[in-house]
Write an enzyme that holds these catalytic residues in place. Structure first.
Site, mmCIF file in Angstrom:
data_model
loop_
_atom_site.group_PDB
_atom_site.id
_atom_site.type_symbol
_atom_site.label_atom_id
_atom_site.label_comp_id
_atom_site.label_asym_id
_atom_site.label_seq_id
_atom_site.Cartn_x
_atom_site.Cartn_y
_atom_site.Cartn_z
ATOM 1 N N SER A 1 0.826 -1.149 -0.024
ATOM 2 C CA SER A 1 -0.141 0.032 0.065
ATOM 3 C C SER A 1 0.846 1.268 0.071
ATOM 4 O O SER A 1 1.530 1.479 -0.889
ATOM 5 C CB SER A 1 -0.970 0.043 1.105
ATOM 6 O OG SER A 1 -1.893 1.089 1.080
ATOM 7 N N HIS A 2 0.908 1.992 0.932
ATOM 8 C CA HIS A 2 1.614 3.134 1.015
ATOM 9 C C HIS A 2 3.008 3.241 1.627
ATOM 10 O O HIS A 2 3.870 4.200 1.538
ATOM 11 C CB HIS A 2 0.865 4.262 2.142
ATOM 12 C CG HIS A 2 0.887 3.923 3.690
ATOM 13 N ND1 HIS A 2 0.148 2.831 3.790
ATOM 14 C CD2 HIS A 2 1.640 4.225 4.356
ATOM 15 C CE1 HIS A 2 0.237 2.470 5.177
ATOM 16 N NE2 HIS A 2 1.398 3.271 5.473
ATOM 17 N N ASP B 1 -2.434 6.755 -3.028
ATOM 18 C CA ASP B 1 -1.134 6.013 -2.677
ATOM 19 C C ASP B 1 -0.897 4.841 -3.402
ATOM 20 O O ASP B 1 -1.506 4.736 -4.753
ATOM 21 C CB ASP B 1 -1.409 5.408 -1.169
ATOM 22 C CG ASP B 1 -2.470 4.296 -1.320
ATOM 23 O OD1 ASP B 1 -3.396 4.302 -1.966
ATOM 24 O OD2 ASP B 1 -2.506 3.500 -0.288
ATOM 25 N N ASP C 1 -5.907 3.044 -2.574
ATOM 26 C CA ASP C 1 -7.055 3.098 -1.954
ATOM 27 C C ASP C 1 -7.265 4.319 -0.965
ATOM 28 O O ASP C 1 -8.100 4.630 -0.580
ATOM 29 C CB ASP C 1 -7.145 1.690 -0.996
ATOM 30 C CG ASP C 1 -5.867 1.562 -0.347
ATOM 31 O OD1 ASP C 1 -4.964 2.210 -0.464
ATOM 32 O OD2 ASP C 1 -5.939 0.341 0.486
ATOM 33 N N ARG C 2 -6.075 4.843 -1.000
ATOM 34 C CA ARG C 2 -5.967 6.173 -0.125
ATOM 35 C C ARG C 2 -6.137 7.285 -1.162
ATOM 36 O O ARG C 2 -5.775 7.402 -2.242
ATOM 37 C CB ARG C 2 -4.719 6.297 0.665
ATOM 38 C CG ARG C 2 -4.467 5.275 1.553
ATOM 39 C CD ARG C 2 -3.294 5.581 2.372
ATOM 40 N NE ARG C 2 -3.028 4.626 3.435
ATOM 41 C CZ ARG C 2 -2.355 4.835 4.830
ATOM 42 N NH1 ARG C 2 -1.727 6.150 4.808
ATOM 43 N NH2 ARG C 2 -2.266 3.811 5.559
ATOM 44 N N LYS D 1 -11.493 0.763 0.833
ATOM 45 C CA LYS D 1 -11.495 2.141 0.733
ATOM 46 C C LYS D 1 -10.934 2.526 -0.888
ATOM 47 O O LYS D 1 -10.399 1.636 -1.305
ATOM 48 C CB LYS D 1 -10.616 3.013 1.657
ATOM 49 C CG LYS D 1 -9.163 2.490 1.574
ATOM 50 C CD LYS D 1 -8.429 3.075 2.788
ATOM 51 C CE LYS D 1 -7.089 2.894 2.975
ATOM 52 N NZ LYS D 1 -6.470 1.410 3.978
HETATM 53 C C1 G16 Z 1 -3.947 0.356 6.224
HETATM 54 C C2 G16 Z 1 -5.504 -0.142 6.412
HETATM 55 C C3 G16 Z 1 -6.238 1.137 7.150
HETATM 56 C C4 G16 Z 1 -5.495 1.681 8.202
HETATM 57 C C5 G16 Z 1 -4.241 1.998 7.710
HETATM 58 C C6 G16 Z 1 -3.277 2.520 9.020
HETATM 59 O O1 G16 Z 1 -3.998 1.228 5.125
HETATM 60 O O2 G16 Z 1 -6.069 -0.584 5.386
HETATM 61 O O3 G16 Z 1 -7.451 0.797 7.499
HETATM 62 O O4 G16 Z 1 -6.167 2.838 8.831
HETATM 63 O O5 G16 Z 1 -3.569 1.041 7.350
HETATM 64 O O6 G16 Z 1 -3.058 1.581 9.527
HETATM 65 P P1 G16 Z 1 -1.950 1.696 10.911
HETATM 66 O O7 G16 Z 1 -2.208 3.057 11.782
HETATM 67 O O8 G16 Z 1 -1.909 0.512 11.680
HETATM 68 O O9 G16 Z 1 -0.476 1.725 10.245
HETATM 69 P P2 G16 Z 1 -3.230 1.119 3.798
HETATM 70 O O10 G16 Z 1 -3.773 2.166 2.700
HETATM 71 O O11 G16 Z 1 -1.880 1.044 4.356
HETATM 72 O O12 G16 Z 1 -3.962 -0.287 3.201
#
Ligand code: G16
Length: 574
Positions: free
Chosen positions: A124-125, A298, A302-303, A399
């Site tokens: 992801s990010h 991202d 999804d972000r 998302k």
């Molecule tokens: C993921 C999850 C999100 C979460 C975010 C931050 O995002 O899908 O639901 O809010 O991580 O999580 P943490 O605070 O545990 O780092 P993504 O976009 O990285 O898949």
């Protein structure tokens, strides 16, 4: 249907040693890319998943979607999945062309074709490349991330794994040409099928059903003149979706400036996290350019981050609240109706006020999109979001960055052509929740864990409840009303999750939240979330950092953050 090879592929059973650290975090398993590539680490995790799937499907051969965010190792790992799926009685894989598919598109495709789930190859990010991170996430048949019951079961299997199954002769499958292939596998009663699909087509088709594209086209280039916008894909997987939607479908090349739309294995060195720090290029473009609206995504799409003219920042918490308040302008919701709303616990209470006014139910879940799935499946909520730049609706179960951008453009087309004015009107109706998040990333050593332990003890002893604090900033006094460790019981299936973050709630409703990130791949990342509500209009235009400074300093003092972590300032402030 082509059948390129008449040979029967043999299944090899290869011995392996189990790993003890394959426990998925907030969203899948994320580790350094080199970890995934060494010692069959990736293969082990996939085998544990296939073992679990075989068990839950009672032997019925599943159909799965496979796609990733284009980072280093995505193509290679997709080929490994193909070899292993053939040997693990998977009926069919729907693989994205070049193995590239945004996370929301995976969810869309799973739901559209009614598959049994999917494998998303993304961290992801997190930054990509051989020296950065890789990740794997499993989605279930509703299109959403696997709930904890599934990930825990996969984790249990990963710790006992002794061998992996694969078809080593099934090599170099052409992932670039769309089409279907079937393969005969020794010992299997049914052939193994692969279909290479264009996920952009499926996703774009769906967006056109949800939104009024004519209205958005008219906003960008209509009778009121050009509406210039800037979209930055941060070299993630969203590039093709951006170009297809804005330049082809909306035919708005002259109004929509795009940047970093070529998907690169290392994201061109970008940290593909759309926030004010890592998407600074967009911030600068908005500050200096003549754009009415700006957005970034991202790595896996999804972000989203939304900016208005001059770089006016819409916090993800406000974005959720504003969209929730105005869903009626979007055709999808006119057709399907609007159920309740939901947010993750650390997300500000801005959407709660919209729920109260519209008499909708509001659900507060732990951090992680997987907690929204049951609520959407049961039609309890229509929209949900998180402070971590995630916004989405029940159209899919992830998302969805592009959805959020098209939703905002729908508001701009229907309500007011200024992002800032929409926000001001919202605050004048509901009051303003000031919100900030401080991230202290990649801290080595036990400090962050000891800090959380101490905060947990404070919760248990109730020692701070009813205590008042003065801060060095301003003359406001804060009194603690509740201090607890957030836990959640899913209202649909009753599943229970605990230790989801320390909450300190003050008598004026302000909140401090401490938790450790579950998405980092190195060290520990501490997050401090601060939320404070104001209903005095003279404060609405004030700077959030200035407004929240007293609460931030109080939080740092209560947690003794610097003493425990050695950090005197955060890595990222949102
Ligand atoms: C993921 C999850 C999100 C979460 C975010 C931050 O995002 O899908 O639901 O809010 O991580 O999580 P943490 O605070 O545990 O780092 P993504 O976009 O990285 O898949």
């Amino acid at each position: 249907m082509s059948n390129p090879e008449q040979i029967k592929h043999a299944i090899e059973i290869r011995t392996t040693k189990p790993f003890t650290d394959q426990k998925p975090g907030t969203s899948g398993l994320r580790k350094p890319t080199k970890t995934f590539k060494a010692n069959q680490y990736f293969e082990n995790f996939i085998q544990a998943y296939f073992d679990d799937l075989t068990e839950t499907m009672n032997g019925k051969p599943p159909t799965l979607v496979v796609g990733g965010d284009g980072r280093h190792f995505v193509r290679e790992s997709a080929q490994i999945i193909i070899q292993m799926a053939a040997a693990n009685n998977i009926k069919k894989l729907l693989v994205a062309r070049d193995a590239k598919m945004s996370t929301p598109a995976v969810s869309c495709v799973i739901r559209k074709y009614g598959t049994d789930g999917g494998i998303v190859l993304t961290a992801s990010h997190n930054p990509g490349g051989i020296d950065n991170d890789f990740g794997v996430k499993f989605n279930i048949a509703n299109g959403g991330p696997a709930p904890e019951a599934v990930t825990n079961s996969v984790y249990d299997k990963s710790r006992q794994l002794t061998n992996i199954r694969l078809c080593p002769t099934l090599t170099n499958i052409d992932l670039l040409t769309l089409g279907k292939h079937t393969y005969e596998i020794e010992g299997r009663s049914i052939p193994f099928e692969i279909e290479i699909i264009d996920s952009v087509d499926d996703y774009v088709q769906f967006m056109k059903e949800i939104f009024d594209f004519d209205k958005i086209r008219n906003l960008l280039n209509g009778e009121k003149g050009k509406f210039p916008i800037m979209i930055n894909a941060l070299s993630g997987v969203m590039g093709p979706y951006v170009l297809r939607i804005f330049h082809q479908e909306l035919n708005a090349k002259n109004a929509v400036t795009v940047k970093n739309c070529e998907n690169l294995e290392d994201f061109g060195g970008h940290h593909p996290d759309p926030n004010l720090t890592y998407a600074h290029e967009l911030v600068e473009d908005m500050e200096h350019g003549d754009y009415e609206f700006g957005a970034a995504f991202d790595g896996d799409g999804d972000r989203n981050m939304i900016l208005g003219k001059g770089g006016f920042f819409v916090t993800p918490c406000d974005s959720l609240a504003v969209l929730a308040a105005n869903l009626n302008v979007i055709p999808y919701f006119q057709k399907h109706g609007i159920h309740g709303y939901a947010r993750s616990m650390p997300t500000s209470g801005a959407v709660d006020r919209v729920a109260a006014k519209n008499q909708k139910l509001l659900y507060e879940v732990p951090t992680g999109w997987k907690f929204f799935g049951n609520l959407m499946d049961s039609k309890l909520i229509s929209i949900c979001g998180e402070e971590s730049f995630g916004t989405g609706s029940d159209h899919i179960r992830e998302k969805d960055g592009m959805w959020a951008v098209l939703a905002w453009l729908s508001l701009l087309a229907n309500i007011d052509r200024s992002v800032e004015k929409i926000l001001h009107a919202h605050w004048n109706t509901y009051g303003r929740n000031f919100f900030t998040r401080y991230d202290y990333e990649e801290i080595d050593g036990p400090g962050p864990f000891s800090m959380l332990k101490k905060l947990e003890q404070m919760c248990m002893s109730n020692e701070l409840v009813n205590k008042s604090f003065n801060t060095p900033y301003g003359n406001k006094q804060y009194t603690i009303k509740i201090m607890d460790d957030f836990h959640y019981q899913d209202p649909v299936d009753g599943s229970y999750t605990e230790k989801q973050g320390i909450r300190i709630i003050f008598t004026d409703g302000s909140r401090l939240v401490f938790r450790l990130s579950g998405t980092g791949a190195r060290g520990a990342t501490v997050r401090l979330y601060v939320d404070s509500y104001e209903n005095n209009p003279s404060t609405y235009t004030k700077d959030a950092q200035e407004m929240l400074r007293p609460l931030v300093s109080l939080g740092l003092e209560i947690a003794q953050l610097e003493e425990f972590t050695g950090r005197d300032k955060p890595t990222v402030i949102t």
